[in-house]
Design an enzyme around this catalytic site. Structure first.
Site, PDB file in Angstrom:
ATOM      1  N   HIS A 150       0.836  -1.208   0.000  1.00 40.77           N
ATOM      2  CA  HIS A 150       0.000   0.000   0.000  1.00 40.77           C
ATOM      3  C   HIS A 150       0.870   1.257   0.000  1.00 40.77           C
ATOM      4  O   HIS A 150       1.867   1.309   0.710  1.00 40.77           O
ATOM      5  CB  HIS A 150      -0.838   0.075   1.273  1.00 40.77           C
ATOM      6  CG  HIS A 150      -2.003  -0.842   1.308  1.00 40.77           C
ATOM      7  ND1 HIS A 150      -1.887  -2.177   1.521  1.00 40.77           N
ATOM      8  CD2 HIS A 150      -3.332  -0.594   1.155  1.00 40.77           C
ATOM      9  CE1 HIS A 150      -3.100  -2.728   1.519  1.00 40.77           C
ATOM     10  NE2 HIS A 150      -3.991  -1.783   1.295  1.00 40.77           N
ATOM     11  N   ASN A 181       7.989  -4.300   3.298  1.00 46.10           N
ATOM     12  CA  ASN A 181       6.580  -3.969   3.489  1.00 46.10           C
ATOM     13  C   ASN A 181       6.130  -4.261   4.915  1.00 46.10           C
ATOM     14  O   ASN A 181       5.536  -3.409   5.583  1.00 46.10           O
ATOM     15  CB  ASN A 181       5.755  -4.788   2.470  1.00 46.10           C
ATOM     16  CG  ASN A 181       4.306  -4.354   2.377  1.00 46.10           C
ATOM     17  OD1 ASN A 181       3.865  -3.455   3.090  1.00 46.10           O
ATOM     18  ND2 ASN A 181       3.549  -4.996   1.504  1.00 46.10           N
TER      19      ASN A 181
END
Lengths: 368, 368
Positions: A150, A181
């Site tokens: 994201h 991440n």
């Protein structure tokens, strides 16, 4: 003028002398820009962009274009999609060639990060607003070895399930190293959310970069990046964030610009190691990120707010706390709890309380 | 839906079956696009781009943006420069990250290609309209091994010295393989100019591409390209052209889309080998190039106009003719003439006449 080369290893020696050098370059650029607005260069015309408009992409509008140029564009100007896309809690520019965003901007406050929206209820999916020819699909990521990272984080949208769902559109996602991440980038996002406890507004700009590296064999510089899946989704070499914090009067107090390699980054590294002058990011990304902000009047975020990310112990506890909180049966709860001793971690008061609450709730549910 | 993979070797077996497959995909995309205009997706908003506007980048205009989004963009929307730049005889989109154009569009007719404007009178230079931080400089190219390749060619602007000078702005230039630039690409440009003898208008879209290649060792696909100079000017892996010819009613008759590797291409290769479906180019470039044209109603350029480029003999004669024409003293003239026998070339009537005219002119001048 030779530009100072940005060192993008983990330990740039001194970003700030570079910043000052670049500042002089910036002032030169402003002067040149002003001149070019005044002097007309032969038949050269820029019909737009003399004044910085409120939004980045300049208004065209047929009336401003000469009949000749309208004729050159008879079949339409090549259409790269909307320059700016608006969502519940983020705004982004999408790159139709790379199939990932160019940049994503959020403004978050303490309330955004609290609420009941749960990422388990939403799924990654192609952005319904992006034309099929230019969208990534989940299958591009599947088995690629890259995670769906994201840019506007799901965790910044706990106050609204729909807003959270929109962060799972693939227009807000890029191929990110899994460790990065789940680890360093995650801690960076948590750091940004934590800033909302002190500052009414935190503004965050995130996106990908494709940075060249010198090849030792031939001495030349190359940009090299993987593309994944049928749609050839581009895997950025680096990620960036600009973080701006504002005071109660909504004026900017401090900011920091960071370029982080898209690879695992251990707890040994401090966020400050990745700080760069804003202009370095701008040159690489090909965009002025803050055209309406006077960046000289704000402080360095890492001097005001340390830029210390969560330490390993704290981070492990945070995850165990999350698993305890999300447990849907006693078995899951017990597994999460057992991890504490497996990792030789001392539960803090929050975890102890949560465990007890959850235990009571699930015991009742399971008729225990 | 798996997309057919475009073969970008020199000899794609059959581009047209691929085209039809892609067409089905295109229609699917149109339907999906229409649906997404009708159905509102939660709080998802595209404030622009529902209808294709006359120019590619959508009008923003503060009034259309909600107060929340205006606040998110408080410091301005990241500014990538004007989406479209207008010049005397070409229109382009400039890539501030790559420091080369995204695309350049021209409309030429027979008159453009005739005239006295001489490329010797103009110099390559940074585009005065591009901010210094985002421009290439001549020194980036110097000693790089790459030539400065025009997208809108100088030779398309012989009717106007100023228009020609604008084609030498580095915003219209990219690092091009020297042999490709002087050879195949040059012959391609000459072919386009030749089309103006038959068609009132010829519209040409040119630009760079960065295409991934599969690495045989790990089976993964990578985009890899060199960057040159202090400004890290991107060297594209491929170049593209779309050529559209129009009839006396200014309606499109035929078009062809071509993707050419940025490397030497010998006389053995035919232009047709590089023809691709428009949509393949669009997917790679991330743009719809002809949003206002119904591409189904035009013929294939290479069926109507053969796509035969100049043969070697013709091309050599063309260059010797040019050197004869440009000779400024008898010595230069004689050298050019001698090349004919060195290359075992038979001078054509044009060259014989030019040689005689030039000989008389220079003899008079040199008092011979």
């Amino acid at each position: 003028m030779p530009r100072p080369e940005l060192s993008l290893n983990f330990n740039p020696q001194s970003p700030f002398p570079v910043l000052f050098k670049e500042m002089r370059g910036f002032l030169g650029g402003v002067v040149a820009g002003t001149l070019s607005s005044i002097v007309a260069f032969g038949s050269y015309k820029i019909l737009f962009g003399e004044d910085k408009p409120d939004l980045g992409q300049q208004d065209t509008g047929d009336k401003q274009v000469s009949p000749f140029h309208r004729d050159v564009l008879k079949y339409g100007s090549p259409d790269q999609g909307p320059s700016v896309r608006y969502y519940g809690n983020h705004v982004l520019s999408y790159n139709q060639a790379h199939k990932i965003p160019n940049w994503v901007i959020e403004k978050i406050s303490a309330e955004n990060t609290k609420g009941k929206a749960n990422r388990k209820n939403v799924k990654f999916k192609p952005d319904p607003g992006v034309e099929e020819l230019f969208t990534a699909s989940n299958s591009d990521y599947l088995g690629s070895g890259w995670s769906r990272g994201h840019m506007a984080p799901a965790g910044d949208n706990k106050h609204d399930e729909q807003h959270m769902a929109e962060t799972f559109y693939l227009s807000n996602i890029l191929p990110q190293n899994l460790d990065n991440n789940a680890g360093f980038w995650n801690r960076f996002e948590i750091y940004c959310r934590k800033l909302t406890e002190k500052y009414p507004n935190v503004r965050i700009y995130s996106g990908p970069l494709f940075i060249a590296k010198r090849n030792e064999e031939d001495g030349k510089k190359y940009v090299k990046y993987e593309v994944i899946g049928q749609n050839e989704v581009a895997v950025p070499t680096h990620l960036f964030k600009i973080v701006i914090v504002e005071n109660a009067k909504n004026n900017p107090v401090a900011m920091g610009t960071f370029i982080v390699p898209n690879e695992p980054i251990s707890f040994q590294h401090h966020l400050k190691e990745f700080q760069v002058p804003l202009m370095d990011l701008e040159r690489r990304a090909g965009a002025r990120f803050l055209p309406k902000m006077n960046v000289n009047h704000v402080q360095d975020l890492c001097q005001v707010e340390t830029c210390d990310l969560m330490k390993k112990t704290e981070f492990d506890l945070y995850f165990i706390g999350r698993r305890i909180n999300n447990a849907t049966n006693l078995n899951q709860l017990q597994k999460a709890w057992n991890e504490l001793s497996q990792k030789s971690l001392e539960p803090d008061e929050y975890i102890k309380r949560k465990y007890k609450e959850k235990y009571d709730e699930l015991s009742k549910k399971e008729g225990g």
